[in-house]
Scaffold this motif. Structure first.
Motif, PDB file in Angstrom:
ATOM      1  N   PHE A  76       0.839  -1.208   0.000  1.00  0.00           N
ATOM      2  CA  PHE A  76       0.000   0.000   0.000  1.00  0.00           C
ATOM      3  C   PHE A  76       0.871   1.254   0.000  1.00  0.00           C
ATOM      4  N   GLU A  86      -4.339   0.868  -7.927  1.00  0.00           N
ATOM      5  CA  GLU A  86      -5.181   2.046  -7.682  1.00  0.00           C
ATOM      6  C   GLU A  86      -5.862   2.442  -8.991  1.00  0.00           C
ATOM      7  N   THR A  88      -8.391   4.369  -9.856  1.00  0.00           N
ATOM      8  CA  THR A  88      -8.866   5.717 -10.214  1.00  0.00           C
ATOM      9  C   THR A  88      -7.696   6.691 -10.342  1.00  0.00           C
ATOM     10  N   GLN A 107      -1.020  13.265  -6.420  1.00  0.00           N
ATOM     11  CA  GLN A 107      -1.779  12.324  -7.264  1.00  0.00           C
ATOM     12  C   GLN A 107      -2.903  13.072  -7.971  1.00  0.00           C
ATOM     13  N   HIS A 109      -6.470  12.116  -9.866  1.00  0.00           N
ATOM     14  CA  HIS A 109      -7.388  10.989 -10.022  1.00  0.00           C
ATOM     15  C   HIS A 109      -8.256  11.221 -11.249  1.00  0.00           C
ATOM     16  N   ASN A 145      -2.088   8.214   5.583  1.00  0.00           N
ATOM     17  CA  ASN A 145      -1.943   9.224   4.516  1.00  0.00           C
ATOM     18  C   ASN A 145      -2.740  10.450   4.935  1.00  0.00           C
ATOM     19  N   ILE A 163      -8.389  17.953  -3.436  1.00  0.00           N
ATOM     20  CA  ILE A 163      -9.166  17.309  -2.370  1.00  0.00           C
ATOM     21  C   ILE A 163      -8.300  17.181  -1.124  1.00  0.00           C
ATOM     22  N   LEU A 165      -7.672  14.668   2.293  1.00  0.00           N
ATOM     23  CA  LEU A 165      -8.030  13.355   2.833  1.00  0.00           C
ATOM     24  C   LEU A 165      -7.170  12.985   4.033  1.00  0.00           C
ATOM     25  N   VAL A 167      -6.362   9.113   5.610  1.00  0.00           N
ATOM     26  CA  VAL A 167      -6.585   7.680   5.398  1.00  0.00           C
ATOM     27  C   VAL A 167      -5.715   6.923   6.395  1.00  0.00           C
ATOM     28  N   TYR A 195      -9.556  -0.185   7.342  1.00  0.00           N
ATOM     29  CA  TYR A 195      -9.237   0.945   6.452  1.00  0.00           C
ATOM     30  C   TYR A 195     -10.228   2.063   6.762  1.00  0.00           C
ATOM     31  N   LEU A 210     -21.299  11.785  -5.790  1.00  0.00           N
ATOM     32  CA  LEU A 210     -20.198  11.384  -4.906  1.00  0.00           C
ATOM     33  C   LEU A 210     -20.547  10.123  -4.142  1.00  0.00           C
ATOM     34  N   TYR A 214     -18.521   6.679  -4.192  1.00  0.00           N
ATOM     35  CA  TYR A 214     -17.967   6.025  -2.997  1.00  0.00           C
ATOM     36  C   TYR A 214     -18.511   4.605  -2.888  1.00  0.00           C
ATOM     37  N   GLU A 217     -16.699   2.636  -5.752  1.00  0.00           N
ATOM     38  CA  GLU A 217     -15.235   2.587  -5.811  1.00  0.00           C
ATOM     39  C   GLU A 217     -14.573   1.981  -4.584  1.00  0.00           C
ATOM     40  N   TYR A 218     -15.129   2.216  -3.401  1.00  0.00           N
ATOM     41  CA  TYR A 218     -14.418   1.729  -2.209  1.00  0.00           C
ATOM     42  C   TYR A 218     -14.408   0.204  -2.110  1.00  0.00           C
TER      43      TYR A 218
END
Ligand SMILES: O=S(=O)(CCO)c1ccc(-c2ccc(C3CCCC3)c([C@@H]3C[C@@H]3c3ccccn3)c2)cc1
Length: 240
Positions: A76, A86, A88, A107, A109, A145, A163, A165, A167, A195, A210, A214, A217-218
């Motif tokens: 990861f 990854e 996206t 990054q 996306h 992250n 964005i 985040l 994580v 996670y 969104l 989510y 994608e998750y």
């Protein structure tokens, strides 16, 4: 060890995120709704908005056989594998190699219509933690992250909306020793993965879009990532 400029932030956030990850869903209070389930993988979210923007915190718990927490965190954290799992991701750059356990990434996306394209700058830190709940159990491994500033890459100057985040990937290895005292093989290990993520989309995007992203994608991300680690490690010696 020589401290670097981000160390105080990193140390504080890692400790906070690890404490949060270790709390079960139950004692995080109500509000967590199970929105995806696939075998041992369970995904929860809380519906939260900031200034009308969806920032739904996400918490996923998964138990995967045949891999260790160190291996999950290694694949990861390490940039050289990221394009493999990854989906996206459009572009990734390592902006800084702060130390062997701390990197800064930029990054971009893939654009999710009709929202504009997003980018993110974050520090990423990998750490082994003593297993204070089970003294002779294997160590716990984590990757955190967290968004950070980059003077060379100011937010929202190009086509991308920045964005923000946080994580946390927290992995607890479990060993089920074979009865006859044989050496431990991949059949004797499993990894409990937690996670947690909060993604602030940085600018307006339709809540319905969104939430659909989510929801899609998750689960895809966690299944694809764990399958990748299984495939990468199956013929390699165990990394504890
Ligand atoms: O765990 S990580 O640190 C792994 C390093 O890559 C990480 C995870 C997720 C993201 C991420 C960035 C942007 C977006 C959206 C927000 C508005 C438009 C784009 C999303 C949406 C949630 C969907 C998503 C979920 C899971 C995986 C990829 N995509 C996620 C970034 C980093």
């Amino acid at each position: 060890a020589l401290q670097h400029r981000l160390w105080p932030d990193i140390d504080r956030l890692v400790k906070q995120q690890v404490a949060m990850s270790r709390m079960g869903i139950g004692d995080c209070g109500t509000g967590w709704q199970l929105f995806a389930e696939d075998g041992e993988m369970k995904m929860y979210r809380r519906e939260e908005e900031i200034d009308g923007m969806v920032v739904d915190p996400l918490k996923a718990v998964h138990i995967v056989k045949g891999i260790t927490g160190h291996e999950v965190c290694h694949y990861f954290f390490n940039p050289k594998y990221r394009y493999d799992w990854e989906t996206t991701l459009e572009h990734m750059t390592v902006l800084e190699n702060i130390s062997d356990d701390t990197l800064v990434f930029l990054q971009t996306h893939k654009r999710i219509w009709p929202a504009s394209q997003r980018d993110v700058v974050f520090w990423s830190h990998i750490r082994k933690l003593p297993n204070d709940q089970d003294r002779d159990g294997p160590d716990i491994w984590t990757v955190v992250n967290n968004s950070t500033e980059s003077p060379e890459h100011p937010a929202n100057v190009g086509k991308c909306v920045r964005i923000y985040l946080t994580v946390c990937l927290l992995c607890q290895t479990r060993v089920h020793p074979p009865k006859d005292g044989a050496p431990i093989t991949r059949d004797d290990v499993s990894c409990k993965i937690t996670y947690c993520s909060v993604v602030n989309p940085g600018g307006w995007a339709p809540a319905s879009v969104l939430r659909a992203v989510y929801k899609r994608e998750y689960p895809k991300f966690l299944k694809r990532f764990t399958a990748y680690v299984i495939n990468q490690t199956k013929n390699k010696p165990l990394m504890f």
